[in-house]
Design a protein around this motif. Structure first.
Motif, mmCIF file in Angstrom:
data_model
loop_
_atom_site.group_PDB
_atom_site.id
_atom_site.type_symbol
_atom_site.label_atom_id
_atom_site.label_comp_id
_atom_site.label_asym_id
_atom_site.label_seq_id
_atom_site.Cartn_x
_atom_site.Cartn_y
_atom_site.Cartn_z
ATOM 1 N N PHE A 1 0.785 -1.192 0.114
ATOM 2 C CA PHE A 1 0.139 0.193 -0.024
ATOM 3 C C PHE A 1 0.974 1.245 0.000
ATOM 4 N N LYS A 2 1.271 1.680 -1.069
ATOM 5 C CA LYS A 2 2.219 3.103 -1.225
ATOM 6 C C LYS A 2 1.378 4.103 -1.370
ATOM 7 N N GLU A 3 1.142 5.049 -0.117
ATOM 8 C CA GLU A 3 0.678 6.210 -0.350
ATOM 9 C C GLU A 3 -0.823 6.263 -0.658
ATOM 10 N N VAL A 4 -1.574 4.987 -0.276
ATOM 11 C CA VAL A 4 -2.885 4.966 -0.543
ATOM 12 C C VAL A 4 -3.779 4.501 0.627
ATOM 13 N N ILE A 5 -3.009 4.297 1.664
ATOM 14 C CA ILE A 5 -3.894 3.756 2.814
ATOM 15 C C ILE A 5 -5.154 4.381 3.315
ATOM 16 N N HIS A 6 -5.098 5.722 3.153
ATOM 17 C CA HIS A 6 -6.071 6.662 3.434
ATOM 18 C C HIS A 6 -7.524 6.267 2.675
ATOM 19 N N HIS A 7 -7.372 5.692 1.545
ATOM 20 C CA HIS A 7 -8.500 5.309 0.621
ATOM 21 C C HIS A 7 -9.176 4.208 1.227
ATOM 22 N N ILE A 8 -8.551 3.508 1.996
ATOM 23 C CA ILE A 8 -9.031 2.226 2.507
ATOM 24 C C ILE A 8 -10.190 2.245 3.770
ATOM 25 N N ASN A 9 -11.218 1.887 3.514
ATOM 26 C CA ASN A 9 -12.398 2.201 4.406
ATOM 27 C C ASN A 9 -12.499 0.841 5.367
ATOM 28 N N ASP A 10 -13.051 1.084 6.736
ATOM 29 C CA ASP A 10 -13.310 -0.282 7.494
ATOM 30 C C ASP A 10 -12.117 -1.090 7.402
ATOM 31 N N ARG A 11 -10.919 -0.516 7.557
ATOM 32 C CA ARG A 11 -9.521 -1.225 7.618
ATOM 33 C C ARG A 11 -9.371 -2.205 8.484
ATOM 34 N N GLU A 12 -10.108 -2.167 9.873
ATOM 35 C CA GLU A 12 -10.120 -3.352 10.796
ATOM 36 C C GLU A 12 -10.533 -4.632 10.304
ATOM 37 N N ASN A 13 -11.878 -4.758 9.299
ATOM 38 C CA ASN A 13 -12.279 -5.843 8.845
ATOM 39 C C ASN A 13 -11.420 -6.537 7.437
ATOM 40 N N PHE A 14 -10.795 -5.209 6.822
ATOM 41 C CA PHE A 14 -9.839 -5.583 5.747
ATOM 42 C C PHE A 14 -8.645 -6.388 6.290
ATOM 43 N N TRP A 15 -8.164 -5.900 7.462
ATOM 44 C CA TRP A 15 -6.752 -6.660 7.758
ATOM 45 C C TRP A 15 -7.096 -8.017 8.352
ATOM 46 N N LYS A 16 -8.215 -8.037 9.005
ATOM 47 C CA LYS A 16 -8.590 -9.470 9.278
ATOM 48 C C LYS A 16 -8.745 -10.594 7.965
ATOM 49 N N SER A 17 -9.444 -9.993 6.853
ATOM 50 C CA SER A 17 -9.431 -10.765 5.724
ATOM 51 C C SER A 17 -8.109 -10.811 5.128
ATOM 52 N N ALA A 18 -7.349 -10.006 5.421
ATOM 53 C CA ALA A 18 -6.120 -10.176 4.323
ATOM 54 C C ALA A 18 -4.979 -11.265 5.115
ATOM 55 N N TYR A 19 -5.310 -11.092 6.619
ATOM 56 C CA TYR A 19 -4.333 -11.869 7.299
ATOM 57 C C TYR A 19 -5.059 -13.577 6.918
ATOM 58 N N LYS A 20 -6.220 -13.712 6.773
ATOM 59 C CA LYS A 20 -6.544 -15.214 6.185
ATOM 60 C C LYS A 20 -6.094 -15.557 4.893
ATOM 61 N N SER A 21 -5.924 -14.420 3.960
ATOM 62 C CA SER A 21 -5.828 -14.767 2.532
ATOM 63 C C SER A 21 -4.105 -14.891 2.558
ATOM 64 N N LEU A 22 -3.287 -14.420 3.322
ATOM 65 C CA LEU A 22 -1.892 -14.347 3.286
ATOM 66 C C LEU A 22 -1.382 -15.841 3.712
ATOM 67 N N PRO A 23 -0.255 -16.257 2.935
ATOM 68 C CA PRO A 23 0.339 -17.636 3.655
ATOM 69 C C PRO A 23 1.027 -17.272 4.782
ATOM 70 N N ASP A 24 1.659 -18.398 5.592
ATOM 71 C CA ASP A 24 2.553 -17.938 6.789
ATOM 72 C C ASP A 24 3.762 -17.062 6.294
ATOM 73 N N ASN A 25 4.012 -16.225 6.955
ATOM 74 C CA ASN A 25 5.059 -15.157 6.932
ATOM 75 C C ASN A 25 4.819 -14.145 5.784
ATOM 76 N N GLY A 26 3.510 -14.295 5.225
ATOM 77 C CA GLY A 26 3.300 -13.104 4.397
ATOM 78 C C GLY A 26 3.231 -12.055 4.788
ATOM 79 N N LYS A 27 3.522 -10.870 3.993
ATOM 80 C CA LYS A 27 3.688 -9.537 4.696
ATOM 81 C C LYS A 27 2.847 -8.429 3.938
ATOM 82 N N ILE A 28 2.635 -7.467 4.733
ATOM 83 C CA ILE A 28 1.935 -6.343 4.137
ATOM 84 C C ILE A 28 2.888 -5.191 4.690
ATOM 85 N N LEU A 29 3.024 -4.146 3.559
ATOM 86 C CA LEU A 29 3.989 -2.849 3.792
ATOM 87 C C LEU A 29 2.991 -1.682 3.307
ATOM 88 N N ILE A 30 2.931 -0.869 4.357
ATOM 89 C CA ILE A 30 2.148 0.340 4.214
ATOM 90 C C ILE A 30 3.133 1.437 4.198
#
Length: 244
Positions: free
Chosen positions: A108-137
């Protein structure tokens, strides 16, 4: 992510106007490589990747298995689709996540302010990522150091979530967090900076009409005499890792 209709109007010139320096791009790219620990087995999802210029370079340098440029502006996505090493997806972040397309790293390069309801988004992203998968903001402090006019600084601050809020939301989503604050200073010809402002190169500038932009440029001109302008970019890099 809110649909960035403003960027439909500047897609064909975006790479030219959103340009600081080669050193600046090298600075950003090198830290993305390091923080995401990119390797040839990775599938990168670059959320809000615009015209795909950074996505393409990351794909090339890290020899990525696949690189997605997820961009809600159809005109910007059309530009990204011209790149042979990028898979352009005209979509917002939620729709892409719901599609269950596999990925191992998310940017997420300089776009995080466009993401609504981030709490639920991160929970979904966590489930979608493999072990040791990463997110960079990659984001900025609410008090931006750019030579903006005062009203633009206020608008940026109003839209920008704080580092503390983002870190807390990610931790609640299950991620392990590391953060770094990094700065880069560069010099631009003022005419180039003013061109960027007139094109509203950042979405926060989209609320200002032509007259307000010109009045803002006069305000900047009074504070920064001379032909060039020094620009300090303070950036926050937040890495979230899925660790079971």
């Amino acid at each position: 992510m809110k649909r960035a209709n403003h960027f439909d109007t500047i897609a064909d010139v975006f790479n030219r106007i959103w340009y600081f320096s080669d050193d600046y791009k090298d600075f950003i790219i090198s830290h993305i490589h390091t923080d995401l620990a990119l390797c040839s087995n990775d599938i990168l999802a670059d959320i809000g990747g615009g015209t795909g210029s950074f996505t393409s370079r990351l794909a090339d340098e890290a020899h990525l298995l696949r690189a997605y440029c997820i961009e809600p502006s159809s005109a910007m996505c059309d530009e990204a689709a011209k790149l042979s090493n990028v898979t352009a997806v005209c979509s917002d972040a939620y729709t892409f996540l719901a599609s269950q397309v596999p990925f191992t790293k998310m940017l997420f390069k300089e776009v995080i302010h466009h993401i609504n309801d981030r709490e639920n988004f991160w929970k979904s992203a966590y489930k979608s990522l493999p072990d040791n998968g990463k997110i960079l903001i990659i984001t900025r402090p609410q008090n931006i150091a750019f030579p903006f006019f005062e009203a633009a600084k206020i608008e940026f601050s109003r839209n920008q979530p704080s580092q503390e809020v983002l870190e807390t939301q990610l931790r609640h989503g299950g991620f392990f967090i590391t953060s770094h604050q990094r700065s880069h200073t560069f010099t631009l010809a003022k005419k180039d900076w003013y061109t960027m402002l007139r094109h509203r190169f950042m979405s926060d500038l989209g609320v200002f009409n032509d007259q307000e932009i010109e009045e803002g440029i006069v305000e900047i001109e009074q504070k920064h005499p001379g032909e060039t302008i020094d620009i300090l970019d303070n950036l926050i890099f937040i890495t979230a890792t899925k660790q079971l």
